[in-house]
Design an enzyme around this catalytic site. Structure first.
Site, PDB file in Angstrom:
ATOM      1  N   ASP A 143      -5.240  10.592   9.657  1.00  0.00           N
ATOM      2  CA  ASP A 143      -4.191   9.946  10.002  1.00  0.00           C
ATOM      3  C   ASP A 143      -3.696  10.732  11.484  1.00  0.00           C
ATOM      4  OD1 ASP A 143      -3.106   8.180   8.121  1.00  0.00           O
ATOM      5  OD2 ASP A 143      -3.814   9.639   6.852  1.00  0.00           O
ATOM      6  N   GLU A 187       0.800  -1.097  -0.011  1.00  0.00           N
ATOM      7  CA  GLU A 187      -0.035   0.021  -0.093  1.00  0.00           C
ATOM      8  C   GLU A 187       0.976   1.280  -0.116  1.00  0.00           C
ATOM      9  OE1 GLU A 187      -4.225  -1.507   1.957  1.00  0.00           O
ATOM     10  OE2 GLU A 187      -3.003   0.016   2.824  1.00  0.00           O
TER      11      GLU A 187
END
Ligand SMILES: Cc1ncc(COP(=O)(O)O)c(C=O)c1O
Lengths: 267, 407
Positions: free
Chosen positions: A60, A49
């Site tokens: 995040d 990824e």
């Protein structure tokens, strides 16, 4: 059959689970990403990824926020990330690569231009954190037409009816976010995850990857016992952050972490 | 020009998915989807509930001090020699800005849903203060996210929030302004979704926020419309409001959408000038649609899709996006958007203070400056209705600094 599906099928026949590392493209320097990807594969990664750097990574935690900032310092754009995939494909035609990021860079490039380019460089899947299936009609159609798998997130808060709907919209695998929170935050509870996966599997035959909160060999192994794929990000990105002054050491040092997780998972 | 039918449709926006034409929607990570669906259901039920309405109206009257006056700025109008300028005095609300209309409404939603904690982002600190205020009143725990740069610019409001019992968290990521405070507030919400009600401060964010913030703020336009008719016997020729995320502007505009003869003018922050690129004016600089903070809207981002840093002397307008309904109203040609530069806004701040004894917030000064430009080009019997969204006390520090005075 897509490269992702083939990958999971092969692993299944060997009785193994997928190890899926996440790194942010261009962090800390675009030159590192390609050797890092190859090192990850050699250490036992099954799917990579690759994060698309974004100025406002809302889902995040600080670790990946800083990774985005480092990558953007060098101006790593979506086109550059796609070029990295093309370079990677020159010597590796088997390991699936999934781009993970936020919608705006793709929106600004244009869905159709992105789909064409993604196919041309040999990309396998895309996971857009802030694009739920409700808003993804046109996007899904164009990605499917380009044979790119669209991977969706499922969360601890996702209700059963929605799990079904999301699984129907996605392909390749589904990504179960194991904790309520941003990346790199809490530790996961494997028993809770196992319960949730049982429910998810009622609605899909697709492999289920689990991410968020996997930080060492023990948690990687524990998750591999209940999931089809183990997704690990912040610990790797942390190591990259530690070594920004000694960039040449990054591929080996990060691969050492994934190699150790691989061993723990295969025991 | 939109037709009568177009305007009837516009008035009914958004659709069930929160879309205003191609704008709006719900672009968030999966963890928040359930919370947003729940909020939408709660809101749709309560907004039609007479008990909720009665409580909201009571609070607006007795806690906020509504209706806010509509004031004819006669001296300013005479001096400009053109249209009559009327000021909708949101600066006289409790806590000093329009923001409280919305926090009263959202805090009531929080109360009805039983969440013990509220969170908010803030730029100028007015929304943070308004949130801390209603949290104090309802006994809710309150966390406010504020960019490091804004904490410096709006020190007075920071201390005010602390006195009100709120925790103020300094946001040091990205550009350290409103955009980054909003990122951090969303991260907080993802983490604390079970016990926290996120009180968003403007008509942006994922569905249903743009809609519910608009509905709570529409009291401004409903009052202004009645007051203008009562005082002058007619509707205004033009509405003028500053646009950060767009909540005071949409609150004024929305009740007038179908009054096709009433021009609606949104004023963005021109910063150092649109041509310098250092501004916060996505609509008047004709930015392409992008996706940020849960909705699709005109957005200042570069050709790689990275969000661009903004500049404005006023912290409350310093934002690269804009509420989706404004992008829509611009696209269908119902509202017009323009920009006022820092120095023009500062001039208007001083000028309104000197001519009318009313000190506007730097945000609202942008709207005043535009009205001052427009008035001389219009007839004496025409009316410009300006939303004076807040008072300028919080900005005295900034203006003094520009004058070289440090307290
Ligand atoms: C007095 C005042 N006016 C306007 C704004 C801008 O917000 P909005 O565009 O949502 O009205 C702010 C924001 O802080 C404000 O404090």
């Amino acid at each position: 059959m897509s490269r992702i599906t083939e990958c999971f099928n092969n692993l299944k026949s060997q009785g193994r689970k997928a190890l899926i590392p996440y790194v942010t493209a261009g962090d800390p320097d675009p030159k590192i990403t390609l050797p890092l990807m190859h090192a990850l594969v050699e250490s036992g990664a099954d799917i990579i990824e690759l994060g698309i750097p974004f100025s406002d990574p809302m889902a995040d935690g600080p670790v990946i926020q800083l990774a985005c900032e480092r990558a953007l310092l060098h101006g790593t754009r979506l086109v550059d990330v796609l070029d990295m995939v093309a370079e990677f494909r020159k010597t590796n035609q088997t390991t699936p690569v999934v781009l993970m990021g936020y919608l705006n860079p793709i929106e600004i490039m244009g869905y159709s231009a992105f789909a064409d380019k993604a196919k041309a460089v040999g990309l396998d899947g895309v996971l857009t954190v802030d694009l739920p299936p409700e808003e993804a009609g046109e996007f899904n159609r164009l990605m499917k037409a380009s044979d790119i798998d669209v991977i969706y997130l499922l969360a601890p808060t996702t209700e059963e009816a929605r799990v079904q709907k999301i699984c129907a919209a996605g392909s390749g695998y589904v990504y179960y976010v194991s904790v309520k929170g941003v990346t790199g935050s809490a530790s996961l509870n494997v028993a809770e995850v196992a319960e949730k996966l049982k429910m998810i599997r009622k609605y899909t035959e697709m492999p289920v990857g689990v991410g968020f909160g996997i930080r060492d060999d023990a948690s990687a192994r524990a998750v591999s016992e209940v999931a089809d794929g183990v997704i690990v990000g912040s610990v790797l990105v942390n190591k990259i952050a530690e070594l920004t002054g000694n960039q040449e050491q990054i591929p080996e040092a990060v691969a050492a972490i994934t190699a150790s997780m691989r061993q723990a998972m295969d025991k | 020009m939109p037709t009568k039918e177009d305007l009837a449709i516009a008035k009914q926006m958004p659709d069930a998915g929160g879309h205003f034409g191609q704008f709006g929607g719900r672009y968030v990570s999966e963890t928040l989807m359930a919370a947003l669906q729940q909020l939408e259901q709660t809101y749709e039920k309560l907004w039609r509930d007479p008990q909720f309405q009665a409580e909201f109206d009571y609070d607006l009257a007795h806690y906020v001090g509504r209706p806010s006056p509509l004031y004819h700025a006669e001296r300013l109008s005479r001096e400009l020699g053109g249209a009559q300028i009327y000021l909708k005095r949101e600066d006289l609300n409790h806590t000093g800005a329009h923001k409280v209309n919305n926090t009263i409404g959202q805090a009531l939603l929080a109360k009805f849903t039983g969440k013990p904690r509220v969170s908010a982002e803030t730029g100028a600190g007015q929304h943070g203060v308004a949130t801390a205020t209603v949290a104090a009143r309802l006994g809710l725990e309150c966390t406010v996210y504020m960019g490091e740069d804004d904490i410096r610019r709006q020190a007075l409001n920071v201390y005010r929030m602390k006195l009100l019992g709120a925790e103020v968290v300094s946001v040091t990521s990205g550009t350290r302004t409103l955009k980054d405070a909003m990122n951090e507030a969303m991260r907080d919400w993802v983490t604390n979704v079970d016990n926290t009600f996120y009180i968003i401060g403007t008509a942006a964010g994922p569905h249903p926020y743009p809609k519910l913030v608009r509905d709570f703020q529409s009291i401004i336009g409903r009052e202004a419309r009645q007051q203008c008719l009562a005082q002058t016997g007619k509707l205004p020729d033009a509405l003028v409001a500053c646009v950060g995320g767009g909540s005071n502007a949409i609150g004024l505009f929305h009740p007038f959408i179908e009054d096709a003869d009433v021009r609606m003018i949104g004023v963005e922050a021109g910063g150092y000038g649109i041509e310098t690129g250092q501004h916060a004016a996505p609509l008047s600089s004709h930015c392409k649609p992008g996706v940020l903070h849960g909705n699709r809207t005109c957005l200042m981002s570069d050709e790689g899709g990275q969000v661009i840093g903004t500049h404005s002397v006023s912290a409350g307008l310093d934002y690269p996006g804009v509420g989706p309904e404004h992008s829509y109203l611009q696209e269908i040609g119902r509202a017009e958007y323009t920009a006022i530069n820092d120095d023009e806004a500062l001039h208007a701040f001083r000028h309104l203070t000197l001519t009318e004894g009313i000190m506007p917030a730097l945000e609202s000064s942008h709207a005043v400056a535009e009205a001052m430009k427009m008035a001389p080009t219009m007839d004496k019997d025409q009316i410009i209705l300006v939303n004076l969204s807040g008072r300028g006390d919080k900005d005295i520090h900034t203006v003094a600094g520009i004058d070289g005075i440090n307290f």
